[in-house]
Scaffold this active site. Structure first.
Site, PDB file in Angstrom:
ATOM      1  N   HIS A 189       0.848  -1.210   0.000  1.00 56.17           N
ATOM      2  CA  HIS A 189       0.000   0.000   0.000  1.00 56.17           C
ATOM      3  C   HIS A 189       0.878   1.252   0.000  1.00 56.17           C
ATOM      4  O   HIS A 189       0.629   2.202  -0.741  1.00 56.17           O
ATOM      5  CB  HIS A 189      -0.857   0.063   1.273  1.00 56.17           C
ATOM      6  CG  HIS A 189      -1.935  -0.961   1.392  1.00 56.17           C
ATOM      7  ND1 HIS A 189      -2.151  -1.655   2.549  1.00 56.17           N
ATOM      8  CD2 HIS A 189      -2.873  -1.401   0.516  1.00 56.17           C
ATOM      9  CE1 HIS A 189      -3.189  -2.478   2.392  1.00 56.17           C
ATOM     10  NE2 HIS A 189      -3.629  -2.345   1.157  1.00 56.17           N
ATOM     11  N   LYS A 197     -18.004  -5.024   8.110  1.00 54.48           N
ATOM     12  CA  LYS A 197     -16.805  -5.841   7.955  1.00 54.48           C
ATOM     13  C   LYS A 197     -16.029  -5.850   9.275  1.00 54.48           C
ATOM     14  O   LYS A 197     -15.713  -4.791   9.813  1.00 54.48           O
ATOM     15  CB  LYS A 197     -15.937  -5.236   6.830  1.00 54.48           C
ATOM     16  CG  LYS A 197     -15.117  -6.282   6.091  1.00 54.48           C
ATOM     17  CD  LYS A 197     -14.535  -5.665   4.828  1.00 54.48           C
ATOM     18  CE  LYS A 197     -13.305  -6.378   4.353  1.00 54.48           C
ATOM     19  NZ  LYS A 197     -12.713  -5.722   3.192  1.00 54.48           N
ATOM     20  N   ARG A 201      -2.160  -6.520  -8.011  1.00 57.34           N
ATOM     21  CA  ARG A 201      -0.996  -7.349  -7.685  1.00 57.34           C
ATOM     22  C   ARG A 201      -0.861  -8.486  -8.683  1.00 57.34           C
ATOM     23  O   ARG A 201       0.165  -8.655  -9.311  1.00 57.34           O
ATOM     24  CB  ARG A 201      -1.141  -7.914  -6.262  1.00 57.34           C
ATOM     25  CG  ARG A 201      -0.974  -6.866  -5.182  1.00 57.34           C
ATOM     26  CD  ARG A 201      -1.505  -7.356  -3.863  1.00 57.34           C
ATOM     27  NE  ARG A 201      -2.916  -7.711  -3.994  1.00 57.34           N
ATOM     28  CZ  ARG A 201      -3.709  -8.021  -2.993  1.00 57.34           C
ATOM     29  NH1 ARG A 201      -3.243  -8.056  -1.770  1.00 57.34           N
ATOM     30  NH2 ARG A 201      -4.982  -8.308  -3.184  1.00 57.34           N
ATOM     31  N   SER A 205      -3.268  -7.630   3.328  1.00 60.76           N
ATOM     32  CA  SER A 205      -3.565  -7.380   4.744  1.00 60.76           C
ATOM     33  C   SER A 205      -4.100  -8.649   5.395  1.00 60.76           C
ATOM     34  O   SER A 205      -3.783  -8.964   6.542  1.00 60.76           O
ATOM     35  CB  SER A 205      -4.601  -6.266   4.883  1.00 60.76           C
ATOM     36  OG  SER A 205      -4.115  -5.074   4.339  1.00 60.76           O
TER      37      SER A 205
END
Ligand code: PNS
Length: 170
Positions: free
Chosen positions: A28, A52, A101, A139
């Protein structure tokens, strides 16, 4: 100078880099620094999503980002809820930046970009390719490695490692 050229030189590009950032990774951070070179102002926007389950609060995530980008003049850290395009409209941002990614990111990112374009055509999504060495860092994996006692030091800024340790102890 023509009116068109004047308009162009007066234009300031505001970009938003939205995400959960739970927590901020080196991937990030690399993206933030690279995006900050392309925009006049970059707003790193943490999604405030009560549905979440997150490890860090929005305030904690914002603080970790803020401390990690300290000294980068044109980067601001904020949070948002609701639709990203509505937030972009409020902040007068013409650009949303997302990182890709691997090819597996592409499908969901394409879907989000197309939905956002349908909802607000004035906002353009641009993609930056993650640096190779960060292309497998997420993450979610970091939280898993950390909770199982693994060393995440090479995946996150030192400050984030520290905060993870504090979380585990609390
Ligand atoms: O870091 P993440 O979890 O991959 O980021 C996802 C994020 C925050 C960019 C995305 O969930 C989002 O924009 N949420 C806001 C709600 C929204 O606008 N939804 C419609 C577009 S899919």
């Amino acid at each position: 100078m023509s009116a068109h050229a004047k308009n162009l030189s007066a234009r300031s590009v505001v970009a938003i880099y939205p995400g959960s950032f739970d927590p901020l990774t080196n991937g990030h951070l690399d993206l933030i620094f690279r995006a900050a070179k392309l925009a006049d102002r970059l707003i790193v926007a943490v999604l405030n999503n009560s549905q979440k389950q997150a490890l860090f609060t929005v305030a904690e995530r914002m603080e970790m980002i803020r401390l990690s980008v300290e000294g980068t003049e044109n980067v601001e850290v904020d949070s948002f809820d609701g639709l990203l395009v509505d937030y972009a409209a409020r902040r007068q941002a013409a650009v949303v930046v997302r990182g890709i990614r691997a090819i597996s990111d592409y499908e969901i990112e394409l879907q989000m970009a197309l939905i956002n374009r349908r909802l607000r055509p004035e906002t353009e999504t641009i993609f930056l390719m993650a640096r190779e060495e960060f292309s497998y860092v997420s993450s979610r994996m970091i939280k898993e490695i950390f909770s199982l006692g693994g060393d995440v030091g090479s995946f996150v800024p030192p400050l984030v490692s520290e905060r993870l340790r504090e979380k585990l102890q609390s």
